[in-house]
Design a protein around this motif. Structure first.
Motif, mmCIF file in Angstrom:
data_model
loop_
_atom_site.group_PDB
_atom_site.id
_atom_site.type_symbol
_atom_site.label_atom_id
_atom_site.label_comp_id
_atom_site.label_asym_id
_atom_site.label_seq_id
_atom_site.Cartn_x
_atom_site.Cartn_y
_atom_site.Cartn_z
ATOM 1 N N ALA A 1 2.371 -38.798 3.165
ATOM 2 C CA ALA A 1 1.177 -38.921 2.330
ATOM 3 C C ALA A 1 0.061 -39.373 3.256
ATOM 4 O O ALA A 1 0.298 -40.063 4.250
ATOM 5 C CB ALA A 1 1.398 -39.945 1.219
ATOM 6 N N LEU A 2 -1.160 -38.952 2.941
ATOM 7 C CA LEU A 2 -2.309 -39.344 3.759
ATOM 8 C C LEU A 2 -3.180 -40.327 2.999
ATOM 9 O O LEU A 2 -3.357 -40.208 1.780
ATOM 10 C CB LEU A 2 -3.157 -38.127 4.125
ATOM 11 C CG LEU A 2 -2.509 -37.073 5.001
ATOM 12 C CD1 LEU A 2 -3.511 -35.960 5.311
ATOM 13 C CD2 LEU A 2 -1.984 -37.675 6.287
ATOM 14 N N PHE B 1 -10.018 -32.261 11.509
ATOM 15 C CA PHE B 1 -9.117 -33.240 12.112
ATOM 16 C C PHE B 1 -7.810 -32.614 12.577
ATOM 17 O O PHE B 1 -7.396 -31.566 12.082
ATOM 18 C CB PHE B 1 -8.826 -34.396 11.152
ATOM 19 C CG PHE B 1 -8.034 -33.996 9.936
ATOM 20 C CD1 PHE B 1 -6.645 -33.993 9.952
ATOM 21 C CD2 PHE B 1 -8.677 -33.635 8.763
ATOM 22 C CE1 PHE B 1 -5.916 -33.627 8.827
ATOM 23 C CE2 PHE B 1 -7.959 -33.270 7.628
ATOM 24 C CZ PHE B 1 -6.573 -33.267 7.662
ATOM 25 N N GLU B 2 -7.186 -33.295 13.539
ATOM 26 C CA GLU B 2 -5.828 -33.035 14.004
ATOM 27 C C GLU B 2 -5.137 -34.395 14.035
ATOM 28 O O GLU B 2 -5.680 -35.339 14.583
ATOM 29 C CB GLU B 2 -5.827 -32.434 15.408
ATOM 30 C CG GLU B 2 -6.404 -31.057 15.498
ATOM 31 C CD GLU B 2 -6.389 -30.542 16.931
ATOM 32 O OE1 GLU B 2 -6.230 -29.333 17.076
ATOM 33 O OE2 GLU B 2 -6.521 -31.350 17.876
ATOM 34 N N LEU B 3 -3.951 -34.467 13.458
ATOM 35 C CA LEU B 3 -3.243 -35.742 13.406
ATOM 36 C C LEU B 3 -2.432 -35.962 14.689
ATOM 37 O O LEU B 3 -2.040 -35.009 15.359
ATOM 38 C CB LEU B 3 -2.348 -35.793 12.178
ATOM 39 C CG LEU B 3 -3.119 -35.676 10.860
ATOM 40 C CD1 LEU B 3 -2.164 -35.644 9.675
ATOM 41 C CD2 LEU B 3 -4.124 -36.804 10.716
ATOM 42 N N ILE C 1 -14.023 -39.928 9.407
ATOM 43 C CA ILE C 1 -13.211 -40.559 8.366
ATOM 44 C C ILE C 1 -11.855 -40.858 9.000
ATOM 45 O O ILE C 1 -11.246 -39.993 9.631
ATOM 46 C CB ILE C 1 -13.053 -39.640 7.145
ATOM 47 C CG1 ILE C 1 -14.413 -39.461 6.469
ATOM 48 C CG2 ILE C 1 -12.019 -40.203 6.173
ATOM 49 C CD1 ILE C 1 -14.410 -38.518 5.280
ATOM 50 N N GLN C 2 -11.377 -42.088 8.829
ATOM 51 C CA GLN C 2 -10.080 -42.491 9.378
ATOM 52 C C GLN C 2 -8.964 -41.981 8.461
ATOM 53 O O GLN C 2 -9.064 -42.079 7.229
ATOM 54 C CB GLN C 2 -9.996 -44.002 9.484
ATOM 55 C CG GLN C 2 -10.997 -44.589 10.457
ATOM 56 C CD GLN C 2 -11.049 -46.094 10.319
ATOM 57 O OE1 GLN C 2 -11.734 -46.611 9.456
ATOM 58 N NE2 GLN C 2 -10.302 -46.769 11.173
ATOM 59 N N ILE C 3 -7.900 -41.478 9.077
ATOM 60 C CA ILE C 3 -6.764 -40.927 8.337
ATOM 61 C C ILE C 3 -5.497 -41.620 8.821
ATOM 62 O O ILE C 3 -5.239 -41.688 10.021
ATOM 63 C CB ILE C 3 -6.634 -39.413 8.598
ATOM 64 C CG1 ILE C 3 -7.954 -38.700 8.301
ATOM 65 C CG2 ILE C 3 -5.493 -38.823 7.790
ATOM 66 C CD1 ILE C 3 -8.050 -37.319 8.898
ATOM 67 N N SER D 1 1.526 -42.583 12.982
ATOM 68 C CA SER D 1 0.749 -41.351 13.081
ATOM 69 C C SER D 1 -0.558 -41.526 12.345
ATOM 70 O O SER D 1 -0.601 -42.100 11.252
ATOM 71 C CB SER D 1 1.532 -40.185 12.491
ATOM 72 O OG SER D 1 2.781 -40.044 13.133
ATOM 73 N N ARG D 2 -1.625 -41.018 12.959
ATOM 74 C CA ARG D 2 -2.951 -41.168 12.376
ATOM 75 C C ARG D 2 -3.911 -40.185 12.990
ATOM 76 O O ARG D 2 -3.555 -39.391 13.847
ATOM 77 C CB ARG D 2 -3.458 -42.584 12.544
ATOM 78 C CG ARG D 2 -3.592 -42.984 14.008
ATOM 79 C CD ARG D 2 -4.136 -44.358 14.249
ATOM 80 N NE ARG D 2 -3.337 -45.363 13.615
ATOM 81 C CZ ARG D 2 -3.598 -46.641 13.635
ATOM 82 N NH1 ARG D 2 -4.632 -47.084 14.284
ATOM 83 N NH2 ARG D 2 -2.834 -47.511 13.037
ATOM 84 N N GLY D 3 -5.155 -40.293 12.603
ATOM 85 C CA GLY D 3 -6.203 -39.459 13.177
ATOM 86 C C GLY D 3 -7.538 -39.846 12.585
ATOM 87 O O GLY D 3 -7.642 -40.780 11.785
#
Length: 146
Positions: A93-94, A76-78, A48-50, A66-68
């Motif tokens: 916010a994500l 996950f780790e951002l 899942i894209q964050i 910034s993303r992950g």
């Protein structure tokens, strides 16, 4: 035996070491942010894209992105600069998008399996702060397709 004049070599090495004043790119200190995503109570089974949206004042001179993405288990780790390095201090916010990974195009495509429920910062209920010196564990983030 042929003699080598060392003076040009010494001067050349001084020139090159003296030119080593190249500024590093401006980077901010980052702090680890991690968590786990479930979808309808289960591991997603695919990434899942964050995306991280800065809710505070944006640094227009040195902006960051910034993303992950999660692994198949939802962990996950951002990242901001390098994989898993975290985020600079601030309010975030994500957003989440869950599409199929296309191996041929090496990108994500198709409809969002989360039906666009979590794709905008205005809809996001996942908000948090990153404070200087602190690691952030967001725990389990429960998403739904229904």
């Amino acid at each position: 035996m042929k003699r080598i004049n060392a003076i040009p070599l010494v001067l050349l090495s001084l020139v090159f070491t003296g030119c080593n004043h190249v500024e590093e790119p401006y980077t901010k200190k980052t702090y680890p942010v991690k968590g786990k995503i479930t979808v309808d109570g289960k591991a997603p089974g695919s990434p899942i894209q964050i995306n991280c949206v800065n809710k505070g004042e944006v640094d227009t001179e040195h902006p960051t992105l910034s993303r992950g993405s999660s692994d198949n288990d939802g962990v996950f780790e951002l990242s901001t600069y390098t994989t898993g390095d975290g985020l600079p201090p601030g309010e975030y916010a994500l957003t989440f998008v869950w599409k199929k990974f296309d191996l041929v195009n090496r990108g994500y495509s198709g409809p969002d399996k989360l039906k666009k429920r979590y794709d905008s910062p205005q809809k996001s209920k996942i908000e948090f702060s990153v404070k200087e010196g602190d690691e952030v564990d967001l725990g389990v983030i429960e998403l739904t397709t229904k």
